[in-house]
Motif scaffolding. Structure first.
Motif, mmCIF file in Angstrom:
data_model
loop_
_atom_site.group_PDB
_atom_site.id
_atom_site.type_symbol
_atom_site.label_atom_id
_atom_site.label_comp_id
_atom_site.label_asym_id
_atom_site.label_seq_id
_atom_site.Cartn_x
_atom_site.Cartn_y
_atom_site.Cartn_z
ATOM 1 N N LEU A 199 -90.076 -2.032 50.649
ATOM 2 C CA LEU A 199 -90.276 -2.591 49.369
ATOM 3 C C LEU A 199 -91.661 -2.863 48.956
ATOM 4 O O LEU A 199 -92.483 -2.971 49.856
ATOM 5 C CB LEU A 199 -89.469 -3.962 49.229
ATOM 6 N N TYR A 200 -91.875 -2.345 47.728
ATOM 7 C CA TYR A 200 -93.355 -2.452 47.138
ATOM 8 C C TYR A 200 -93.159 -2.199 45.630
ATOM 9 O O TYR A 200 -92.300 -1.842 45.172
ATOM 10 C CB TYR A 200 -94.377 -1.280 47.731
ATOM 11 N N GLY A 201 -94.325 -2.776 44.940
ATOM 12 C CA GLY A 201 -94.256 -2.427 43.600
ATOM 13 C C GLY A 201 -94.822 -1.298 42.790
ATOM 14 O O GLY A 201 -95.315 -0.526 43.752
ATOM 15 N N PRO A 202 -94.686 -1.292 41.584
ATOM 16 C CA PRO A 202 -94.024 -2.045 40.901
ATOM 17 C C PRO A 202 -92.485 -1.859 40.920
ATOM 18 O O PRO A 202 -91.986 -0.878 41.174
ATOM 19 C CB PRO A 202 -94.286 -1.585 39.487
ATOM 20 N N THR A 203 -91.512 -2.933 40.628
ATOM 21 C CA THR A 203 -90.246 -2.984 40.915
ATOM 22 C C THR A 203 -89.616 -3.148 39.473
ATOM 23 O O THR A 203 -89.746 -4.130 38.726
ATOM 24 C CB THR A 203 -89.901 -4.431 41.698
ATOM 25 N N ASN A 204 -89.088 -1.860 39.050
ATOM 26 C CA ASN A 204 -88.399 -1.801 37.879
ATOM 27 C C ASN A 204 -87.029 -1.789 37.981
ATOM 28 O O ASN A 204 -86.542 -0.609 38.457
ATOM 29 C CB ASN A 204 -89.027 -0.632 37.035
ATOM 30 N N PHE A 205 -86.142 -2.649 37.417
ATOM 31 C CA PHE A 205 -84.943 -2.687 37.608
ATOM 32 C C PHE A 205 -84.016 -2.125 36.629
ATOM 33 O O PHE A 205 -83.043 -1.593 36.470
ATOM 34 C CB PHE A 205 -84.149 -4.256 38.007
ATOM 35 N N ALA A 206 -84.382 -2.135 35.429
ATOM 36 C CA ALA A 206 -83.540 -1.933 34.119
ATOM 37 C C ALA A 206 -83.202 -0.464 34.279
ATOM 38 O O ALA A 206 -82.100 -0.179 33.886
ATOM 39 C CB ALA A 206 -84.635 -2.063 32.869
#
Length: 73
Positions: A25-32
């Motif tokens: 897990l790392y960013g950026p986290t874009n779920f859309a």
């Protein structure tokens, strides 16, 4: 992912456990984008023969919160 589908609760749990071992897990986290893709796939099944579950795992920060909320709604 070649085939993101799994069968039953056992398949969901197996996929979850596999993800824990392989995903960092790392960013950026874009779920859309993911939510919209899964919603589109689910919308193609109109006879009630299948259901879809989207399991979201995050490290806490969602970079596209507004778009994620809109996709969920």
């Amino acid at each position: 992912v070649e085939n993101p589908s799994c069968a039953g609760i056992e398949g969901v749990l197996e996929s979850y456990l596999q993800s824990l071992r392989t995903v960092q897990l790392y960013g950026p986290t874009n779920f859309a984008p993911v939510i919209n893709q899964v919603a589109g796939t689910a919308a193609q099944v109109t006879d009630g023969s299948q259901y879809h579950v989207l399991l979201i795992i995050t490290d806490g920060v969602i970079s596209d919160m507004l778009q994620t909320k809109e996709a969920i709604v």
